[in-house]
Design a protein around this motif. Structure first.
Motif, PDB file in Angstrom:
ATOM      1  N   ALA A  61     -18.239  13.919 -45.699  1.00 23.02           N
ATOM      2  CA  ALA A  61     -18.980  14.008 -46.951  1.00 23.02           C
ATOM      3  C   ALA A  61     -18.719  15.368 -47.590  1.00 23.02           C
ATOM      4  N   LEU A  62     -19.027  15.485 -48.860  1.00 23.10           N
ATOM      5  CA  LEU A  62     -18.883  16.753 -49.576  1.00 23.10           C
ATOM      6  C   LEU A  62     -19.814  17.782 -48.935  1.00 23.10           C
ATOM      7  N   SER A  63     -19.279  18.991 -48.689  1.00 18.47           N
ATOM      8  CA  SER A  63     -20.104  20.020 -48.045  1.00 18.47           C
ATOM      9  C   SER A  63     -20.611  21.010 -49.089  1.00 18.47           C
ATOM     10  N   THR A  64     -21.852  21.451 -48.918  1.00 17.59           N
ATOM     11  CA  THR A  64     -22.417  22.389 -49.887  1.00 17.59           C
ATOM     12  C   THR A  64     -22.230  23.825 -49.406  1.00 17.59           C
ATOM     13  N   ASP A  65     -22.350  24.782 -50.333  1.00 18.33           N
ATOM     14  CA  ASP A  65     -22.277  26.201 -49.965  1.00 18.33           C
ATOM     15  C   ASP A  65     -23.397  26.527 -48.983  1.00 18.33           C
ATOM     16  N   ALA A  66     -24.576  25.957 -49.230  1.00 20.59           N
ATOM     17  CA  ALA A  66     -25.735  26.260 -48.372  1.00 20.59           C
ATOM     18  C   ALA A  66     -25.498  25.771 -46.950  1.00 20.59           C
ATOM     19  N   ALA A  67     -24.892  24.587 -46.819  1.00 20.44           N
ATOM     20  CA  ALA A  67     -24.618  24.058 -45.472  1.00 20.44           C
ATOM     21  C   ALA A  67     -23.612  24.949 -44.762  1.00 20.44           C
ATOM     22  N   ALA A  68     -22.583  25.394 -45.495  1.00 17.25           N
ATOM     23  CA  ALA A  68     -21.583  26.276 -44.893  1.00 17.25           C
ATOM     24  C   ALA A  68     -22.228  27.594 -44.466  1.00 17.25           C
ATOM     25  N   ALA A  69     -23.126  28.111 -45.299  1.00 14.95           N
ATOM     26  CA  ALA A  69     -23.801  29.380 -44.972  1.00 14.95           C
ATOM     27  C   ALA A  69     -24.621  29.217 -43.692  1.00 14.95           C
ATOM     28  N   ARG A  70     -25.327  28.085 -43.574  1.00 17.76           N
ATOM     29  CA  ARG A  70     -26.116  27.838 -42.356  1.00 17.76           C
ATOM     30  C   ARG A  70     -25.214  27.773 -41.126  1.00 17.76           C
ATOM     31  N   ASN A  71     -24.078  27.145 -41.339  1.00 15.01           N
ATOM     32  CA  ASN A  71     -23.099  27.023 -40.249  1.00 15.01           C
ATOM     33  C   ASN A  71     -22.607  28.403 -39.790  1.00 15.01           C
ATOM     34  N   VAL A  72     -22.253  29.241 -40.779  1.00 13.56           N
ATOM     35  CA  VAL A  72     -21.771  30.595 -40.464  1.00 13.56           C
ATOM     36  C   VAL A  72     -22.858  31.379 -39.726  1.00 13.56           C
ATOM     37  N   GLU A  73     -24.067  31.259 -40.218  1.00 11.48           N
ATOM     38  CA  GLU A  73     -25.168  32.007 -39.608  1.00 11.48           C
ATOM     39  C   GLU A  73     -25.399  31.556 -38.155  1.00 11.48           C
ATOM     40  N   ALA A  74     -25.303  30.250 -37.933  1.00  7.49           N
ATOM     41  CA  ALA A  74     -25.497  29.736 -36.570  1.00  7.49           C
ATOM     42  C   ALA A  74     -24.407  30.261 -35.637  1.00  7.49           C
ATOM     43  N   ILE A  75     -23.182  30.325 -36.151  1.00 15.89           N
ATOM     44  CA  ILE A  75     -22.077  30.829 -35.310  1.00 15.89           C
ATOM     45  C   ILE A  75     -22.326  32.293 -34.960  1.00 15.89           C
ATOM     46  N   ILE A  76     -22.784  33.063 -35.954  1.00 13.08           N
ATOM     47  CA  ILE A  76     -23.027  34.487 -35.696  1.00 13.08           C
ATOM     48  C   ILE A  76     -24.230  34.670 -34.766  1.00 13.08           C
ATOM     49  N   ASP A  77     -25.279  33.900 -34.979  1.00 12.33           N
ATOM     50  CA  ASP A  77     -26.444  33.987 -34.074  1.00 12.33           C
ATOM     51  C   ASP A  77     -26.030  33.704 -32.632  1.00 12.33           C
ATOM     52  N   ASP A  78     -25.131  32.744 -32.491  1.00 16.08           N
ATOM     53  CA  ASP A  78     -24.706  32.352 -31.139  1.00 16.08           C
ATOM     54  C   ASP A  78     -23.969  33.479 -30.414  1.00 16.08           C
ATOM     55  N   LEU A  79     -23.372  34.383 -31.198  1.00 15.43           N
ATOM     56  CA  LEU A  79     -22.677  35.510 -30.557  1.00 15.43           C
ATOM     57  C   LEU A  79     -23.665  36.415 -29.811  1.00 15.43           C
ATOM     58  N   TYR A  80     -24.941  36.308 -30.179  1.00 14.91           N
ATOM     59  CA  TYR A  80     -25.957  37.132 -29.517  1.00 14.91           C
ATOM     60  C   TYR A  80     -26.501  36.494 -28.235  1.00 14.91           C
ATOM     61  N   HIS A  81     -26.033  35.295 -27.928  1.00 17.59           N
ATOM     62  CA  HIS A  81     -26.511  34.653 -26.699  1.00 17.59           C
ATOM     63  C   HIS A  81     -25.545  34.901 -25.556  1.00 17.59           C
ATOM     64  N   TYR A  82     -26.070  35.345 -24.422  1.00 17.72           N
ATOM     65  CA  TYR A  82     -25.210  35.572 -23.264  1.00 17.72           C
ATOM     66  C   TYR A  82     -24.602  34.253 -22.817  1.00 17.72           C
TER      67      TYR A  82
END
Ligand SMILES: *Cc1c(COP(=O)(O)O)cnc(C)c1O
Length: 470
Positions: A61-82
């Motif tokens: 489906a068409l992806s929104t900027d907001a969905a991509a931003a959430r995705n990026v944020e989740a990836i970065i948050d995950d870097l903080y998990h051991y």
């Protein structure tokens, strides 16, 4: 390209827009601009790839900027998990290479923290105020425990074998029995290590029988070393013969050729006195007069990952001088942990009380059973619905390429859920906050109490609660 795909590509999130949205959410507090930018690019690239490669009837489906931003944020948050986590080893494999082999004793953990917190005399001679050698801190202890003249510690036993072979047999032949050309697992194969050490493999004998005369016939002007390898994770039984170390050592002496025994696990205590099969101790092996012995720090020894090389002073000195040694050298944390581990062997009966892997190996079945009963009682008191628990006898394993034919009697707690299949339970337990690694047998979860300590029961209860709450 079809119109639908073109349209989707045109509608891909715009990097600048995504970064703008993330900025509003305070992403700068979590990661640098470069990290945010590359993560955004990766996310958009993945979307682009999925549009380009999807089947016609499976276009995303068409992806929104907001969905991509959430995705990026989740990836970065995950870097903080051991990602490297402690876990509960309920498999009954005591020295499980995939699960970090030997757990450290509390003293070793304290020493790592103490030495790591500040500066240390790692390579500093406090008495003379001059540069010292890192090995000196533990070599006296190792020599006292094994009767060796000198010792050297490197990164692991694979490194020890590589370094010893390279020192003693570079561009020369290393004579080894065909029955000892083993693979340990994780790509450690004796012939490959020999190739990398630049020594020339000179195989003698046959898979099941190798005699002293086979070694003798192979000795020539280009012989560098006679190598003996502990077969570790397998046994040859039946019509077999191997050359004993004592005559091999005599043969080496006669020809001025060093003899090197790769012991693999390397044991410092008498396992027979605990009802286990005899494993030659490092002291017994050195007493044959062999020049060099190498063994692991985290197998039967029960300490940190390390490769310990012991033997004759002049041979150890040659190995120490090898420039490869610098690349394979041991770090200060391992040294600190090894020193604390080795101290427990000064009174040999203490070692199985203080070192968890040795304790697991030697513990009486009735004590394992007591712990199993306690776990069942604790699990029953949680009143989690649909679960049934039972206790039964089973067999555990030493693992880590040690004592492969030893069937260690053990007690397991079986867990069965009325509705959830066991392989699903196993997967969920593996993903708990503190993962619980179990065996699955028929349609039951098995928790082997030989490798589970009482202070880990809480993790098991928590994990069951977590996975059954949702
Ligand atoms: C395990 C083993 C090795 C490798 O030791 P690591 O500590 O895993 O590097 C080498 N030789 C033998 C005989 C072994 O059993």
């Amino acid at each position: 390209m079809d119109d639908k795909r073109k349209e989707l590509l045109k509608g891909l999130p715009k990097i600048d827009e995504v970064i703008g949205l993330l900025g509003e959410k305070g992403i700068d507090e979590k990661a640098s601009r470069e990290i945010v930018l590359t993560t955004c690019r990766d996310v958009v690239q993945k979307l682009r790839d999925s549009i380009l490669t999807a089947q016609d009837n499976q276009l995303p489906a068409l992806s929104t900027d907001a969905a991509a931003a959430r995705n990026v944020e989740a990836i970065i948050d995950d870097l903080y998990h051991y990602k490297l986590k402690r876990l509960v080893n309920a498999t009954g494999v005591i020295l499980h290479t995939n699960l970090g082999r030997a757990p450290l004793c509390p003293e070793a953990v304290e020493r790592i923290a103490e030495v790591g917190r500040g500066y240390s005399n790692l390579e500093f001679d406090l008495a003379q105020g001059v540069r010292g050698l890192r090995y000196d801190h533990v070599s006296r202890l190792i020599c006292a425990l094994t009767g060796a003249e000198d010792a050297l510690i490197v990164n692991n036993n694979a490194a020890a074998v590589l370094l010893a072979l390279n020192t003693l047999a570079e561009n020369k032949e290393a004579i080894v029995s065909r029955g000892e050309l083993i693979e340990i697992g994780g790509e450690f194969r004796i012939p490959d290590v020999m190739t990398k050490s630049n020594s020339i493999l000179r195989e003698v004998g046959t898979t099941n029988r190798t005699r002293l005369a086979d070694y003798e016939k192979a000795i020539g002007p280009n012989t560098g070393v006679i190598l003996k390898v502990h077969t570790s994770n397998y046994r040859i039984v039946g019509f077999t013969e191997e050359a004993e170390l004592v005559p091999l050592v005599a043969l080496g002496k006669q020809h001025g050729i060093p003899v090197f025994d790769d012991l693999g696990s390397g044991c410092l205590v008498d396992l027979d006195s605990y009802g286990l099969q005899h494993e030659p101790t490092v002291r017994e092996v050195l007493a044959t007069g062999v020049d060099i012995v190498s063994f692991s720090g985290d197998k039967l020894l029960g300490g940190p990952q390390a490769g310990i090389i012991v033997g004759k002073k002049d041979v150890v000195a040659r190995i120490k001088r090898n420039p490869l040694n610098r690349a394979l050298r041991i770090d200060k944390f391992t040294l600190a942990a090894l020193e604390a581990t080795l101290m427990h062997y000064l009174v040999p009966e203490e070692a199985p009380r203080k070192l968890r892997s040795l304790k697991a190996l030697t513990e009486q079945l009735r004590d394992v059973k007591k712990r199993a009963r306690k776990l069942i009682n604790k699990l029953k008191r949680t009143n989690i619905p649909d679960l049934t628990f039972e206790l039964r006898e089973d067999v555990a394993a030493a693992g880590g390429g040690s004592l492969p034919t030893e069937n260690i009697p053990t007690i397991v707690v079986t867990i069965k859920h009325a509705k959830i299949p066991s392989n699903r339970m196993e997967a969920k337990l593996r993903q708990a906050a503190v993962p619980i690694i179990v065996r699955v047998d028929e349609d039951q979860i098995l928790l082997d109490l030989r490798t589970v300590a009482e202070d880990e029961f809480g993790f098991i209860v928590d994990a069951l609660r977590q996975i059954l709450a949702n």
